[in-house]
Design a protein around this motif. Structure first.
Motif, mmCIF file in Angstrom:
data_model
loop_
_atom_site.group_PDB
_atom_site.id
_atom_site.type_symbol
_atom_site.label_atom_id
_atom_site.label_comp_id
_atom_site.label_asym_id
_atom_site.label_seq_id
_atom_site.Cartn_x
_atom_site.Cartn_y
_atom_site.Cartn_z
ATOM 1 N N ARG A 49 0.832 -1.210 0.000
ATOM 2 C CA ARG A 49 0.000 0.000 0.000
ATOM 3 C C ARG A 49 0.863 1.256 0.000
ATOM 4 O O ARG A 49 0.592 2.212 -0.736
ATOM 5 C CB ARG A 49 -0.913 0.010 1.219
ATOM 6 N N LYS B 122 -8.489 5.866 -4.539
ATOM 7 C CA LYS B 122 -9.319 5.915 -3.343
ATOM 8 C C LYS B 122 -10.745 6.238 -3.746
ATOM 9 O O LYS B 122 -11.016 7.247 -4.381
ATOM 10 C CB LYS B 122 -8.798 6.967 -2.352
ATOM 11 N N GLU B 123 -11.666 5.336 -3.401
ATOM 12 C CA GLU B 123 -13.083 5.508 -3.717
ATOM 13 C C GLU B 123 -13.891 5.264 -2.451
ATOM 14 O O GLU B 123 -13.712 4.249 -1.776
ATOM 15 C CB GLU B 123 -13.518 4.536 -4.810
ATOM 16 N N GLN C 182 -12.065 4.309 0.569
ATOM 17 C CA GLN C 182 -11.417 3.000 0.593
ATOM 18 C C GLN C 182 -10.356 2.947 -0.486
ATOM 19 O O GLN C 182 -10.622 3.265 -1.650
ATOM 20 C CB GLN C 182 -12.427 1.872 0.365
ATOM 21 N N GLU C 183 -9.143 2.542 -0.103
ATOM 22 C CA GLU C 183 -8.053 2.438 -1.064
ATOM 23 C C GLU C 183 -8.257 1.232 -1.982
ATOM 24 O O GLU C 183 -8.757 0.197 -1.558
ATOM 25 C CB GLU C 183 -6.711 2.301 -0.334
ATOM 26 N N GLN C 184 -7.838 1.404 -3.244
ATOM 27 C CA GLN C 184 -7.921 0.328 -4.222
ATOM 28 C C GLN C 184 -6.569 0.149 -4.885
ATOM 29 O O GLN C 184 -5.938 1.119 -5.317
ATOM 30 C CB GLN C 184 -8.973 0.647 -5.294
ATOM 31 N N GLY D 15 -7.695 -6.289 -5.553
ATOM 32 C CA GLY D 15 -7.675 -4.837 -5.568
ATOM 33 C C GLY D 15 -7.997 -4.186 -4.242
ATOM 34 O O GLY D 15 -7.580 -3.056 -3.984
ATOM 35 N N ASP D 16 -8.759 -4.872 -3.371
ATOM 36 C CA ASP D 16 -9.064 -4.309 -2.054
ATOM 37 C C ASP D 16 -8.036 -4.732 -1.009
ATOM 38 O O ASP D 16 -8.257 -4.562 0.181
ATOM 39 C CB ASP D 16 -10.472 -4.706 -1.613
ATOM 40 N N TYR D 17 -6.916 -5.318 -1.472
ATOM 41 C CA TYR D 17 -5.801 -5.750 -0.639
ATOM 42 C C TYR D 17 -6.099 -6.990 0.196
ATOM 43 O O TYR D 17 -5.339 -7.313 1.111
ATOM 44 C CB TYR D 17 -5.299 -4.619 0.275
#
Length: 207
Positions: free
Chosen positions: A81, A92-93, A96-98, A115-117
């Motif tokens: 990240r 960031k959407e 929430q980070e992508q 993609g959402d880690y």
């Protein structure tokens, strides 16, 4: 675009990928690989080539320590990240980070980073990501009980995706990650070094 495939065979992870770069109806054969080694990790990405370049050249992947599940979902992801954010690629959407999706092989275990880690480990011992993943997964399942080598199984999966998907094409590239036995040897060497002090100046070392 893309298909990345990976499998575990005899405690070692093997990863393969295609070379398609697709934008709309345009296809470019990319020379820069989608699969590569980063330290002890084997990696293969789908989606943005920029993310793949960061994984390959900018991401200083930490060496695994302790419980591998905990390590991958905490320290590994946190470093990832930070790398993507620093390079200006992470999105960031809705607060929430992508990131992106890629395969990671390390010491005989295969993981998918989404993609959402989130970090997933397939129970089947094989995985595929990218637009051709369904064709590749079918081929990996069909060859699971054959005598094909890991490279032959990966090639069969990549070829199936290339045949049925317009966004997958040759040449195919491959990489491997070190087996779990190498980790055990490393840990044993570190333990032995810690237990045996270096000889004092003027004293002969053990033969």
């Amino acid at each position: 675009m893309t298909v990345i495939v990976g499998l575990v065979h005899e405690d070692q992870v093997h990863i393969g990928g295609d070379s398609a770069g697709v934008g709309g109806c345009r296809l470019t054969i990319r020379k820069d690989p989608k699969v590569f080694r980063n330290g002890p990790y084997g990696m293969g990405f789908c989606g943005s080539f920029r993310m793949g370049q960061l994984l390959h050249h900018a991401f200083k992947a930490p060496k695994p320590k302790g419980d591998l599940d905990r390590f991958m979902t905490t320290k590994f992801v946190n470093k990832l990240r930070a790398c993507l954010k620093e390079a200006g690629w992470a999105r960031k959407e809705s607060e929430q980070e992508q990131g992106g999706t890629f395969l990671v092989g390390i010491y005989g275990r295969l993981f998918i980073v989404y993609g959402d880690y989130q970090v997933a480990e397939p129970a089947d011992g094989y995985a595929a990501v990218g637009c051709g993943n369904e064709f590749a997964l079918g081929a990996l399942h069909a060859t699971a009980t054959t005598d094909l080598t890991p490279r032959e199984r990966l090639t069969a999966a990549l070829a199936a995706a290339s045949h049925h998907s317009t966004d997958v094409c040759e040449p195919f590239t491959y990489t491997t990650a070190p087996p779990h036995s190498e980790l055990l040897q490393l840990e044993a060497a570190q333990y032995a070094t810690a237990k045996v002090p270096a000889p004092r100046e003027g004293e002969p070392a053990d033969a």
